[in-house]
Design a protein around this motif. Structure first.
Motif, PDB file in Angstrom:
ATOM      1  N   PRO A  78     -89.217  49.819  -8.655  1.00  0.00           N
ATOM      2  CA  PRO A  78     -88.217  50.067  -7.603  1.00  0.00           C
ATOM      3  C   PRO A  78     -86.811  50.088  -8.194  1.00  0.00           C
ATOM      4  O   PRO A  78     -86.420  49.180  -8.932  1.00  0.00           O
ATOM      5  CB  PRO A  78     -88.399  48.880  -6.647  1.00  0.00           C
ATOM      6  N   VAL A  79     -86.070  51.152  -7.887  1.00  0.00           N
ATOM      7  CA  VAL A  79     -84.703  51.284  -8.394  1.00  0.00           C
ATOM      8  C   VAL A  79     -83.753  51.369  -7.205  1.00  0.00           C
ATOM      9  O   VAL A  79     -83.946  52.170  -6.293  1.00  0.00           O
ATOM     10  CB  VAL A  79     -84.552  52.517  -9.322  1.00  0.00           C
ATOM     11  N   ALA A  80     -82.739  50.517  -7.212  1.00  0.00           N
ATOM     12  CA  ALA A  80     -81.733  50.503  -6.151  1.00  0.00           C
ATOM     13  C   ALA A  80     -80.399  50.939  -6.742  1.00  0.00           C
ATOM     14  O   ALA A  80     -80.058  50.578  -7.881  1.00  0.00           O
ATOM     15  CB  ALA A  80     -81.601  49.108  -5.546  1.00  0.00           C
ATOM     16  N   VAL A  81     -79.635  51.711  -5.974  1.00  0.00           N
ATOM     17  CA  VAL A  81     -78.363  52.221  -6.468  1.00  0.00           C
ATOM     18  C   VAL A  81     -77.198  51.468  -5.827  1.00  0.00           C
ATOM     19  O   VAL A  81     -77.298  50.989  -4.697  1.00  0.00           O
ATOM     20  CB  VAL A  81     -78.218  53.736  -6.207  1.00  0.00           C
ATOM     21  N   ILE A  82     -76.118  51.374  -6.579  1.00  0.00           N
ATOM     22  CA  ILE A  82     -74.894  50.741  -6.092  1.00  0.00           C
ATOM     23  C   ILE A  82     -73.894  51.854  -5.832  1.00  0.00           C
ATOM     24  O   ILE A  82     -73.521  52.600  -6.750  1.00  0.00           O
ATOM     25  CB  ILE A  82     -74.339  49.748  -7.131  1.00  0.00           C
ATOM     26  N   THR A  83     -73.497  52.016  -4.581  1.00  0.00           N
ATOM     27  CA  THR A  83     -72.626  53.127  -4.203  1.00  0.00           C
ATOM     28  C   THR A  83     -71.248  52.626  -3.800  1.00  0.00           C
ATOM     29  O   THR A  83     -71.068  51.454  -3.468  1.00  0.00           O
ATOM     30  CB  THR A  83     -73.220  53.918  -3.022  1.00  0.00           C
ATOM     31  N   ALA A  84     -70.278  53.529  -3.845  1.00  0.00           N
ATOM     32  CA  ALA A  84     -68.940  53.205  -3.354  1.00  0.00           C
ATOM     33  C   ALA A  84     -68.996  52.983  -1.847  1.00  0.00           C
ATOM     34  O   ALA A  84     -69.801  53.605  -1.146  1.00  0.00           O
ATOM     35  CB  ALA A  84     -67.965  54.332  -3.690  1.00  0.00           C
ATOM     36  N   HIS A  85     -68.149  52.100  -1.340  1.00  0.00           N
ATOM     37  CA  HIS A  85     -68.158  51.787   0.085  1.00  0.00           C
ATOM     38  C   HIS A  85     -67.902  53.056   0.916  1.00  0.00           C
ATOM     39  O   HIS A  85     -66.979  53.809   0.649  1.00  0.00           O
ATOM     40  CB  HIS A  85     -67.085  50.741   0.406  1.00  0.00           C
ATOM     41  N   GLY A  86     -68.769  53.266   1.898  1.00  0.00           N
ATOM     42  CA  GLY A  86     -68.587  54.405   2.796  1.00  0.00           C
ATOM     43  C   GLY A  86     -69.140  55.708   2.279  1.00  0.00           C
ATOM     44  O   GLY A  86     -69.084  56.729   2.977  1.00  0.00           O
ATOM     45  N   ASN A  87     -69.687  55.710   1.060  1.00  0.00           N
ATOM     46  CA  ASN A  87     -70.226  56.953   0.499  1.00  0.00           C
ATOM     47  C   ASN A  87     -71.667  57.142   0.979  1.00  0.00           C
ATOM     48  O   ASN A  87     -72.645  56.953   0.243  1.00  0.00           O
ATOM     49  CB  ASN A  87     -70.164  56.920  -1.031  1.00  0.00           C
ATOM     50  N   VAL A  88     -71.772  57.511   2.238  1.00  0.00           N
ATOM     51  CA  VAL A  88     -73.085  57.648   2.871  1.00  0.00           C
ATOM     52  C   VAL A  88     -73.889  58.770   2.228  1.00  0.00           C
ATOM     53  O   VAL A  88     -75.092  58.652   2.009  1.00  0.00           O
ATOM     54  CB  VAL A  88     -72.917  57.901   4.384  1.00  0.00           C
ATOM     55  N   GLU A  89     -73.209  59.868   1.907  1.00  0.00           N
ATOM     56  CA  GLU A  89     -73.909  61.032   1.340  1.00  0.00           C
ATOM     57  C   GLU A  89     -74.611  60.664   0.041  1.00  0.00           C
ATOM     58  O   GLU A  89     -75.759  61.059  -0.187  1.00  0.00           O
ATOM     59  CB  GLU A  89     -72.933  62.180   1.099  1.00  0.00           C
ATOM     60  N   ALA A  90     -73.939  59.881  -0.804  1.00  0.00           N
ATOM     61  CA  ALA A  90     -74.538  59.496  -2.086  1.00  0.00           C
ATOM     62  C   ALA A  90     -75.749  58.597  -1.871  1.00  0.00           C
ATOM     63  O   ALA A  90     -76.771  58.732  -2.555  1.00  0.00           O
ATOM     64  CB  ALA A  90     -73.501  58.782  -2.958  1.00  0.00           C
ATOM     65  N   ALA A  91     -75.634  57.682  -0.912  1.00  0.00           N
ATOM     66  CA  ALA A  91     -76.746  56.773  -0.635  1.00  0.00           C
ATOM     67  C   ALA A  91     -77.965  57.547  -0.126  1.00  0.00           C
ATOM     68  O   ALA A  91     -79.095  57.317  -0.577  1.00  0.00           O
ATOM     69  CB  ALA A  91     -76.321  55.720   0.385  1.00  0.00           C
TER      70      ALA A  91
END
Length: 457
Positions: A78-91
């Motif tokens: 399982p790989v989880a990503v850390i995204t910039a706050h509010g970057n819904v598209e990337a998530a």
């Protein structure tokens, strides 16, 4: 496998590496810190990991390429990503690419710990693929059939069960969408936590916010005590939003916020309450068309439809019909505490020629009725009741006919007409009561009351 789990951290910010490393250490998880893709790839080639946490922006590439590599070469990791706050598209893009989950910066420690705990539950069955095997006892006991469509569906369920991505289960009414949702839940790391189904079309609009998010004492008339909502009832588990297309637009906005913020605010409350819930949803309608018609918000459509799981109709897998009939008859016999009846060749042929607009649910209803009508241990063709809409003599559907001159009281005649109209609407809407109510110009609750009163269940 070592007693302590191992995690790979990929981030070029020393502060984030330190925060993640300390959090993992306090959860008794060993970690290896890497600063770029090249270093991460060397670590993956050199050793075994039970979890990977990666930033989206790295000096020599992006986290998305790492997600894709792990999905292709280490599908059990399982790989989880850390995204910039509010970057819904990337998530959302990461989830579509195969990421297990995501966490936003600044990292919320409670949310991070919940993510790690859920991901490491996969480690407990990491060497046991029975739950993901399309021919496993669990999958086959829930979803009967050897057709290519059903084998593919079971394979997809095994794949999405390991993820935390939202899944939209689509298909006609009566195909078993809730069964699919329950199998996804029971095959994944949240299996020991609650599975909470919600029929979005059955909750009155004015009560929906309170039902989903809870309320505080005194927030409205009748709120005599604090009450948890269904999101909180599903804490740590899965919330299944059935007939999600029936959500009012105002409620869609509030649901979108909950999905993005991972917290709820009860009616009358001032504070946000964090929730750790996986959302599965289902609909018999075409949500993309509902978006085009302005009946469903595009932003929440893309959040719920990260992964779409179509469930085939019974017409698309007719070779599964004999096996389905056997399973249904066995279950009915067990429930009714009676020997399992046989099905005559003529009865089977009659069933095989029927198009089943109501799918498996219709088949179950027909067989239950046939058991009660059959004489002895065999169901004959005459015991199979296939109702067809009654057409008026002049061919004009829906026109009022005069009562027959047979002494039938007018109230009884009108009740028969109402029963026929409701039955016809249910069949036309493939036994979806929400859609049938709309067709008949009444509320869902009114239709439910009439069905019970007229003994149409």
């Amino acid at each position: 496998m070592s007693s302590k789990p191992r995690a790979l951290i990929v981030d070029d910010e020393p502060d984030i590496l330190e925060l993640l490393g300390m959090t993992l250490a306090r959860m008794s998880v060993d970690s290896v810190a890497t600063a770029d893709l090249a270093e991460a790839n060397r670590a993956l080639e050199a050793g075994h990991f039970d979890l990977c946490l990666t930033d989206m922006r790295l000096p020599d590439g992006d986290g998305m390429s790492l997600v894709r590599w792990i999905t292709d070469h280490r599908p059990q990791l399982p790989v989880a990503v850390i995204t910039a706050h509010g970057n819904v598209e990337a998530a959302v893009a990461a989830l579509k690419a195969g990421a297990f989950d995501f966490v936003s910066k600044p990292v919320d420690l409670q949310e991070l710990r919940a993510l790690i705990t859920t991901a490491l539950k996969l480690r407990e069955t990491g060497d046991d693929r029975r739950k993901e095997d399309p021919d496993s006892e669990l999958a086959r006991s829930r979803l009967t059939g050897d057709s290519p469509e059903m084998r593919q569906l079971r394979q997809l369920i095994g794949r999405v069960a390991r993820s935390q991505a939202p899944v939209l289960i689509s298909g006609e009414s009566g195909t078993g969408k809730e069964l699919v949702a329950r199998l996804i839940h029971d095959s994944g790391p949240r299996a020991s936590a609650p599975f909470v189904p919600v029929n979005c079309g059955a909750i009155p609009a004015e009560l929906m916010e309170s039902e989903l998010f809870g309320h505080r004492k005194g927030s409205f008339t009748g709120a005599t005590a604090d009450r948890e909502g269904l999101f909180q009832a599903a804490e740590g588990g899965t919330l299944f939003l059935d007939e999600v297309a029936e959500l009012p637009l105002a409620m869609q906005v509030k649901l979108l916020r909950v999905i993005q913020e991972r917290s709820v605010r009860p009616v009358g409350g001032r504070e946000e309450i964090p929730v750790d819930v996986r959302i599965l949803s289902a609909t018999h309608r075409n949500l993309a068309e509902a978006v085009q018609a302005g009946e469903f918000r595009e932003d929440i459509f893309y959040r719920l439809n990260v992964i779409e799981l179509p469930v085939p109709s019974l017409r698309q897998r007719r070779e599964d019909l004999p096996g389905l009939i056997e399973d249904i008859l066995a279950n009915l016999a067990c429930r009714l505490d009676m020997p399992q009846p046989r099905l005559s060749d003529a009865a089977l042929e009659k069933l095989q020629s029927h198009p089943f607009p109501g799918n498996v649910r219709e088949l179950e209803n027909m067989l239950e009725r046939a058991i009660t009508l059959s004489d002895g241990g065999q169901i004959e063709a005459a015991d199979i009741f296939i109702k067809t809409p009654t057409q008026p003599a002049n061919g004009g559907e829906g026109e009022l006919s005069l009562p027959p001159d047979n002494g039938q009281p007018l109230p009884d005649f009108l009740e028969d007409m109402e029963r026929e109209a409701i039955q016809r609407a249910l069949e036309r809407c493939r036994f979806n009561k929400t859609e049938a109510a709309r067709t008949l110009g009444m509320t869902f609750r009114q239709l439910r009351y009439r069905i019970k009163k007229l003994d149409l269940d």
